[in-house]
Design an enzyme around this catalytic site. Structure first.
Site, short mmCIF file in Angstrom:
data_model
loop_
_atom_site.label_atom_id
_atom_site.label_comp_id
_atom_site.label_asym_id
_atom_site.label_seq_id
_atom_site.Cartn_x
_atom_site.Cartn_y
_atom_site.Cartn_z
N GLY A 77 0.81 -1.21 0.00
CA GLY A 77 0.00 0.00 0.00
C GLY A 77 0.84 1.26 0.00
O GLY A 77 1.93 1.31 -0.58
N SER A 78 0.37 2.29 0.68
CA SER A 78 0.96 3.63 0.56
C SER A 78 2.39 3.74 1.06
O SER A 78 3.11 4.65 0.65
CB SER A 78 0.08 4.66 1.27
N VAL A 79 2.83 2.85 1.95
CA VAL A 79 4.23 2.94 2.37
C VAL A 79 5.17 2.75 1.18
O VAL A 79 6.32 3.20 1.20
CB VAL A 79 4.57 1.92 3.47
N PHE A 80 4.67 2.11 0.12
CA PHE A 80 5.50 1.89 -1.06
C PHE A 80 5.83 3.20 -1.79
O PHE A 80 6.78 3.25 -2.58
CB PHE A 80 4.79 0.93 -2.03
N LYS A 81 5.09 4.25 -1.52
CA LYS A 81 5.29 5.52 -2.22
C LYS A 81 6.69 6.10 -1.99
O LYS A 81 7.17 6.90 -2.79
CB LYS A 81 4.21 6.52 -1.83
#
Length: 246
Positions: A77-81
């Site tokens: 999810g968003s931690v991958f950004k």
């Protein structure tokens, strides 16, 4: 505290790869490993008999023994950004002063309408604001500016296509889309929604994003001493490659 697929946490030295702490919850009693530690699961098992009980018990026991941090995969999810950001910075595709990203609450990618967490949209943002807002459309646009080939090169470079090599048994590998991904795959991948990775792969990739760009091999055992206190094995930092510039 009721997490559907259990929870895990890892504390890692990003410069050396040393793992200071690793835990999975719910866990089990190391002094009685065959007892089902999770109360809810134990109560459900108590209602079963015969082969139904045996099958359910064995599955529950094997699950509680698994180290989620290295053996189970998930959509980050968003931690991958952070990985998407580091890749784009390395390619000089982000302008902190002039770069602007507009968010209407979604982004239309070919035939897919991919939503932002803020359905009303974030409006016009610079990169810093877009990162603070964890804005999906902004990061899908950043991912698309990389293109499928470069995105995959960095995804691979950050160690997300192979096992980390941590000194523990049972490490799993990711399930990921290769460089022939579609535009929709690329957009979804950029926000961490298309590829499943392990928590240890994620934190190792993060380490490379913050330690100067170096992908290190994580390890648990610092050293081994004999009965006289002599060091017979000392783990050292292993740098696989530099993924991005400092």
């Amino acid at each position: 505290f009721n997490v559907r697929e259990r929870a895990c946490g890892i504390i890692m030295n990003p410069k050396t790869g040393a793992i200071y702490a690793m835990a999975t919850y719910p866990s089990f009693d190391l002094n009685n490993p065959s007892e089902i530690y999770d109360e809810k699961t134990a109560k459900e098992l108590a209602l079963l008999t015969g082969q139904d009980y045996t099958d359910a018990y064995l599955a529950a026991r094997e699950l509680q023994w698994k180290n989620k941090a290295i053996s189970e995969i998930y959509y980050p999810g968003s931690v991958f950004k952070v990985i998407t950001s580091a890749s784009a910075f390395d390619e000089k595709l982000i302008d902190l002063k002039a770069g602007m990203y507009e968010c209407y609450g979604y982004l239309q990618v070919v035939d897919a309408k991919i939503q932002c967490s803020n359905r009303g949209g974030h409006g016009v943002q610079n990169f810093t604001t877009a990162l603070t807002n964890s804005c999906n459309p902004a990061f899908m646009k950043i991912g698309m500016s990389l293109g499928t080939e470069r995105f995959y090169q960095y995804f691979d470079g950050f160690g997300l296509t192979a096992k980390t090599g941590i000194d523990l048994p049972g490490e799993s590998n990711s399930i990921h889309i290769n460089e022939n991904m579609s535009k929709v795959d690329l957009a979804s991948s950029s926000i961490g929604q298309a590829n499943k990775i392990t928590p240890i792969q994620m934190i190792t990739g993060y380490a490379a994003a913050v330690n100067g760009g170096y992908l290190v091999t994580p390890y648990v055992v610092d050293r081994v001493e004999d009965e006289d206190g002599n060091i017979v094995f000392q783990n050292e930092t292993v740098i696989k490659r530099q993924v991005v510039s400092e």
